[in-house]
Design an enzyme around this catalytic site. Structure first.
Site, mmCIF file in Angstrom:
data_model
loop_
_atom_site.group_PDB
_atom_site.id
_atom_site.type_symbol
_atom_site.label_atom_id
_atom_site.label_comp_id
_atom_site.label_asym_id
_atom_site.label_seq_id
_atom_site.Cartn_x
_atom_site.Cartn_y
_atom_site.Cartn_z
ATOM 1 N N SER A 1 0.862 -1.189 0.000
ATOM 2 C CA SER A 1 0.000 0.000 0.000
ATOM 3 C C SER A 1 0.891 1.229 0.000
ATOM 4 C CB SER A 1 -0.887 -0.003 1.255
ATOM 5 O OG SER A 1 -1.529 1.245 1.446
ATOM 6 N N TYR B 1 -3.052 -0.457 10.514
ATOM 7 C CA TYR B 1 -3.011 -0.774 9.082
ATOM 8 C C TYR B 1 -1.668 -0.363 8.484
ATOM 9 C CZ TYR B 1 -4.369 -0.957 4.160
ATOM 10 O OH TYR B 1 -4.426 -1.251 2.818
#
Length: 256
Positions: free
Chosen positions: A147, A160
């Site tokens: 990501s 996250y």
């Protein structure tokens, strides 16, 4: 060989975790369009069957296996069954992931553990289970979905960000360990894409406006725009690419 031929994946079996919707389905579609026989994965058998029917309706070679990638025993059993019934897994895409949003001070410990089990532990389990079979064969491709949060931080998603930073370094470590055995391990770092995982952000006009202004391409990404990166990293066109994170983010990580 013509360079375009090196992007073909004909006859190769690819397992894509978390592929019953969103980015996972888009990646599975791209690999199948390039000739791979793709095994979809997810925990929800009904959603998985619907994704399989959709892709088969497009004329693509797609199978489905419902299991929880955070369950090591289930991963081992599923990989065993796929290799026994379909053939050797030559491409693994670790895509399964979840998001939980809360301030760091108030973030529940149970949510941290669930997020780490899905976003990080599952990548380790699936990569190890498949690599143990790839190593004796001397070939294979593992693609981990990272990501832009592998590089950047934002308020409200500390766990996250931690998980995706860890996946980035897991990717590099695996490349170093498995490269001598002929296995390429790389990552794809998506920016902000229109998915259900991002629905809250998409519906937030202030955030969406900020993101579009912050991204050099001046828009959100569409999930189909990730498929080319997956095909490239899975193919012989990327045979000397190892330990690399390919950011598909409209330039978000390249600018301030």
């Amino acid at each position: 060989m013509n360079v375009l031929d090196t992007f073909r994946l004909d006859g190769r079996i690819a397992l894509v975790t978390g592929s019953s919707a969103g980015i996972g389905t888009a990646l599975a579609r791209g690999l199948a369009q390039a000739g791979a026989r793709v095994v979809l994965n997810g925990r929800d058998a009904q959603r998985l069957a619907e994704a399989q029917a959709q892709l088969r309706g497009e004329g693509l070679a797609v199978e489905a296996r419902a299991f929880d990638v955070a369950d090591r025993a289930a991963v081992d059993a599923a990989v065993d069954a796929i290799e026994r019934e379909l053939g050797p897994i030559e491409i693994l895409v670790n895509n399964a992931g979840i998001q939980r949003r809360a301030s760091f001070i108030d973030f529940p410990a149970a949510d941290w553990q669930e997020l780490m089990r899905t976003n990080l532990d599952a990548v380790f389990h699936a990569a190890q289970a498949v690599a143990r079979r790839m190593v004796p064969r001397g070939r294979g491709r593992i693609i981990n979905i990272c990501s832009v949060m592998s590089e950047l931080g934002r308020p409200g998603i500390v766990p996250y960000t931690a998980s995706k930073g860890a996946v980035k370094m897991l990717t590099k470590g695996l490349a170093a360990d498995l490269g001598p055995s002929g296995i390429n391990v790389n990552g794809i770092g998506p920016g902000y894409f229109k998915t259900e995982l991002n629905r809250k952000l998409i519906d937030d006009a202030a955030f969406s406006g900020w993101l579009v202004a912050r991204t050099p391409m001046r828009r959100w990404g569409e999930v189909e725009e990730l498929a080319g990166a997956a095909v490239f990293l899975a193919s012989d066109a990327a045979r000397f690419v190892n330990g690399h994170i390919l950011y598909v983010d409209g330039g978000l990580t390249a600018s301030v």
